[in-house]
Write an enzyme that holds these catalytic residues in place. Structure first.
Site, PDB file in Angstrom:
ATOM      1  N   GLN A 205      -0.987  -8.580  -4.802  1.00  0.00           N
ATOM      2  CA  GLN A 205       0.139  -7.992  -5.538  1.00  0.00           C
ATOM      3  C   GLN A 205       0.410  -6.551  -5.086  1.00  0.00           C
ATOM      4  OE1 GLN A 205       2.308  -9.319  -7.906  1.00  0.00           O
ATOM      5  NE2 GLN A 205       1.402 -11.219  -7.178  1.00  0.00           N
ATOM      6  N   GLU A 355     -15.889 -13.009   6.347  1.00  0.00           N
ATOM      7  CA  GLU A 355     -15.703 -12.198   5.135  1.00  0.00           C
ATOM      8  C   GLU A 355     -15.829 -13.163   3.953  1.00  0.00           C
ATOM      9  OE1 GLU A 355     -11.828 -10.477   4.746  1.00  0.00           O
ATOM     10  OE2 GLU A 355     -12.440  -9.007   3.253  1.00  0.00           O
ATOM     11  N   HIS A 380     -15.366  -7.544   9.722  1.00  0.00           N
ATOM     12  CA  HIS A 380     -16.310  -7.752   8.607  1.00  0.00           C
ATOM     13  C   HIS A 380     -17.620  -8.408   9.049  1.00  0.00           C
ATOM     14  CE1 HIS A 380     -13.677  -6.274   5.517  1.00  0.00           C
ATOM     15  NE2 HIS A 380     -12.709  -7.040   5.971  1.00  0.00           N
TER      16      HIS A 380
HETATM   17  C1  LIG Z   1       2.432 -13.031 -10.295  1.00  0.00           C
HETATM   18  O1  LIG Z   1       3.519 -13.851  -9.940  1.00  0.00           O
HETATM   19  C2  LIG Z   1       3.555 -14.267  -8.607  1.00  0.00           C
HETATM   20  C3  LIG Z   1       4.814 -15.071  -8.353  1.00  0.00           C
HETATM   21  O2  LIG Z   1       5.804 -14.790  -9.271  1.00  0.00           O
HETATM   22  C4  LIG Z   1       2.318 -15.091  -8.318  1.00  0.00           C
HETATM   23  O3  LIG Z   1       2.307 -15.450  -6.943  1.00  0.00           O
HETATM   24  C5  LIG Z   1       1.080 -14.287  -8.622  1.00  0.00           C
HETATM   25  O4  LIG Z   1      -0.068 -15.077  -8.465  1.00  0.00           O
HETATM   26  C6  LIG Z   1       1.124 -13.751 -10.043  1.00  0.00           C
HETATM   27  N1  LIG Z   1       0.034 -12.828 -10.219  1.00  0.00           N
HETATM   28  C7  LIG Z   1      -0.633 -12.739 -11.356  1.00  0.00           C
HETATM   29  C8  LIG Z   1      -1.667 -11.673 -11.426  1.00  0.00           C
HETATM   30  O5  LIG Z   1      -0.431 -13.452 -12.310  1.00  0.00           O
HETATM   31 ZN   LIG Z   2      -9.210  -6.300   7.150  1.00  0.00          ZN
END
Ligand SMILES: *[C@@H]1O[C@H](CO)[C@@H](O)[C@H](O)[C@H]1NC(C)=O
Ligand SMILES: [Zn+2]
Ligand SMILES: *[C@@H]1O[C@H](CO)[C@@H](O)[C@H](O)[C@H]1NC(C)=O
Ligand SMILES: *[C@@H]1O[C@H](CO)[C@@H](O)[C@H](O)[C@H]1NC(C)=O
Ligand SMILES: *[C@@H]1O[C@H](CO)[C@@H](O)[C@H](O)[C@H]1NC(C)=O
Ligand SMILES: *[C@@H]1O[C@H](CO)[C@@H](O)[C@H](O)[C@H]1NC(C)=O
Ligand SMILES: *[C@@H]1O[C@H](CO)[C@@H](O)[C@H](O)[C@H]1NC(C)=O
Length: 506
Positions: A205, A355, A380
């Protein structure tokens, strides 16, 4: 009382010989003991290094500092880096390591070079910056001359300038943005990231969150220049950057291709080295995400061969990135990865491999496969100790392991740094370098934090100034630079090293 002698083992032959000499006394011969201790010491990373007087004086200083550091009940390498960081920052060893010329950083990714404070305080304050908030509490950005089209799973875009004018406390807003661009947290990291799945999910993310900022052309250039600056300030003189070379966009939405992106890296590197003559330079390892399908990876290898031909100075080679445990094993891409050899084209590989903690799985096979594909280094290699054949090949061929201690801890392969597998590798001078992987995402910067963990954590009391010197030299010897360039870089490093030693040895 007679010593009970077992069937003599070759390596123990001389030891047993001394048992006989001492005429059956149960106390081993102290001279022999000393000889064995010396033998082990000479086998370690830096164990053969001949030290000048000033280096020895600096070493005694370091040794005393380390004894103190390791005796602390809150010895930093025993803790999670997020909790240890403020302790490390005030450590006298750390400040020495910061000043130390560390040579090259050979395992660093393109969009986690620069600390996120700069991204938020500088980049997000530029005009035309839009933000949206995803369904699951992350953020996305885009720079655009006109109002951008909405993204799926994200709130309508807001112009950050307007949003900042509306919110009561911009510091709070900036902090929440920062929280989305890094894994670092003041809260309990164990509670925040209880499993590898969770920490990798957040890790991915953060990449998505910075994406729209760093792929905007003017920011792309400044970001890279700023990244070089931060490594340079940390006394790193050379960089091999793993880069996705994505499409870079302009304010009007037009985009540039891969070659443009690589050329921009080359131009900015030249500009930086012109401004900092004691910085040696940087090279790029083109990377493709291992989650891609076979046709995309094949396309990536084709592109890499083309770039290698057109930009031989800056292109170092090719790698696959992303989480190994959930990705496709290297062997799955064997057709794509043998294309260069089949066509008689040189394309060096720098594979991430091993890794993982998943011993015996398909993914665990990557480390041996990377070597079968003639990888130049192993990214790694955390699982290397469990693969004696791979380990032997890596040693014999001089295929260095890129050890990234903080990354391995934050991504939950090891808790206490003293238990890091590289401790064993360092005890026998296995070819290895220390690097920082994604320093910005881990709340680190440059190389010094990772050097600290290696030196105090798995280096223990036995690693010394010679080990540090060896690690710095390794980072040039195992780089992708030509032998002639390596000599130049080493000469440059040696001058800086001598200065560092003379300024810091009491
Ligand atoms: C957040 O949303 C995205 C797609 O909308 C997904 O790929 C991802 O896994 C989600 N992350 C979490 C922390 O829920
Ligand atoms: Zn790396
Ligand atoms: C942002 O960074 C750029 C390039 O590094 C620099 O020229 C500029 O002065 C910085 N702006 C602010 C507000 O810090
Ligand atoms: C904004 O929030 C920060 C941190 O929460 C706080 O330290 C600061 O005093 C606040 N500023 C204003 C103007 O309220
Ligand atoms: C990310 O940003 C959102 C929206 O501002 C905020 O609610 C969330 O707490 C942030 N996440 C982190 C980890 O700081
Ligand atoms: C591979 O992935 C690309 C991009 O995601 C997609 O366009 C293509 O159809 C896929 N090819 C196959 C054979 O699945
Ligand atoms: C690896 O190197 C060996 C020996 O030089 C060579 O025979 C082999 O074709 C190479 N394989 C690949 C996939 O590069």
């Amino acid at each position: 009382m007679a010593v009970e002698l077992r069937r003599p083992h070759a390596a123990l032959g001389c030891l047993l010989f001394f048992y006989y000499l001492t005429g059956g006394l149960s106390i081993p011969d102290p001279r022999q003991r000393e000889a064995l201790i010396q033998l082990e010491a000479s086998m370690r990373t830096g164990g053969q290094m001949v030290l000048a007087d000033a280096e020895q004086r600096l070493d005694s200083l370091l040794f005393k500092m380390k004894q103190k550091e390791m005796a602390r009940p809150d010895c930093p390498p025993t803790m999670h880096f997020f909790k240890a960081r403020h302790l490390i920052r005030t450590s006298p060893i750390f400040s020495l390591l910061q000043k130390m010329p560390k040579g090259g950083a050979l395992h660093v990714h393109d969009f986690s070079m620069v600390d996120i404070e700069w991204l938020v305080k500088n980049v997000t304050y530029r005009p035309h910056c839009y933000i949206c908030f995803t369904d699951n509490q992350s953020v996305r950005f885009i720079f655009s001359a006109r109002w951008p089209n909405p993204l799926p799973h994200c709130s309508p875009w807001a112009l950050l300038e307007n949003l900042r004018a509306k919110v009561i406390n911009t510091t709070d807003l900036d902090n929440s943005i920062m929280g989305n661009l890094t894994l670092f947290t003041d809260e309990d990291p164990e509670a925040m990231y209880p499993s590898q799945d969770e920490v990798w999910d957040r890790f991915e993310q953060t990449f998505l969150a910075v994406w729209g900022l760093v792929t905007y052309a003017p920011v792309f250039r400044d970001y890279y220049y700023q990244g070089l600056t931060q490594f340079y300030m940390d006394n790193v003189m050379y960089l091999e950057l793993r880069a996705l070379l994505p499409e870079i966009y302009e304010l009007d939405g037009s985009t540039h291709d891969t070659a443009w992106t690589l050329k921009t890296y080359q131009e900015v590197t030249r500009q930086f080295t012109a401004n900092h003559p004691d910085f040696y330079g940087a090279r790029i390892i083109f990377t493709v995400h291992r989650g891609r399908n076979i046709s995309m990876v094949t396309e990536g290898v084709e592109e890499a061969m083309k770039l290698q031909r057109d930009f031989p100075d800056i292109m170092a080679g090719f790698d696959l990135v992303g989480r190994e445990d959930t990705g496709t094993p290297l062997w799955y891409f064997r057709d794509a990865l043998s294309l260069p050899v089949d066509r008689g084209i040189t394309l060096p590989f720098f594979f991430h491999a091993g890794e993982t903690n998943l011993e015996g799985t398909e993914v665990d096979q990557n480390i041996l496969d990377a070597l079968l594909f003639n990888t130049s280094r192993v990214g790694h290699g955390f699982a290397l100790l469990r693969h004696p054949v791979a380990k032997d090949l890596s040693r014999k061929r001089g295929v260095a392991v890129e050890v990234c201690p903080i990354s391995n801890q934050v991504l939950k392969l090891v808790n206490d740094m003293r238990n890091h597998p590289a401790a064993a590798l360092m005890s026998e001078n296995h070819p290895l370098v220390i690097s920082s992987d994604d320093p910005a995402i881990f709340g680190a910067s440059g190389l010094s934090y990772d050097f600290y963990e290696a030196f105090v954590g798995f280096g223990g009391l036995t690693s010394h100034i010679g080990s540090l010197k060896q690690l710095a030299i390794n980072s040039i010897r195992y780089s992708s630079l030509t032998p002639k360039q390596q000599e130049q870089a080493l000469a440059l490093w040696q001058r800086r090293w001598n200065k560092f030693v003379s300024e810091n040895a009491s």
